[in-house]
Design a protein around this motif. Structure first.
Motif: not given
Length: 110
Positions: A63-85
């Motif tokens: 809602p408040h933006g990400f990495a300098g991009a504007p926020g708003g109510d726009r939905p996003v879909t993204f991939r994420m990878l976590q590696v745990f030891e």
């Protein structure tokens, strides 16, 4: 959940690698304050005695933006990878990759 000396690195994040349980907690507190998580679906999980790798598809809003991009109510879909030891029963190292480019592209698309 974390060892006292956990290595926590969100690849590409401005802070760079961090160490210590409090630093890892602070990252997630900030991320969850910025991201309205609507779904995190595990795509694939690989694990062994002292590690775990989880690939996700995440869906939500910044809602408040990400990495300098504007926020708003726009939905996003993204991939994420976590590696745990693990050391003992706690996480001793965590690396996180999230597709920031996809997030910014969706937030700035016409």
């Amino acid at each position: 959940m974390y060892t006292d000396d956990v290595e926590h690195h969100v690849v590409g994040w401005p802070t760079g690698p961090m160490s210590g349980a409090q630093a890892a907690k602070n990252f997630y507190d900030q991320l969850m304050a910025a991201f309205v998580n609507e779904e995190m679906a595990a795509v694939r999980t690989l694990h062994g005695d002292d590690f775990c790798v989880i690939e996700y598809t995440a869906r939500g809003r910044f809602p408040h933006g990400f990495a300098g991009a504007p926020g708003g109510d726009r939905p996003v879909t993204f991939r994420m990878l976590q590696v745990f030891e693990f050391r003992g029963n706690a996480i001793s190292r965590e690396n996180v990759w999230l597709d920031a480019g996809a997030i910014v592209a969706q937030l700035t698309a016409p």
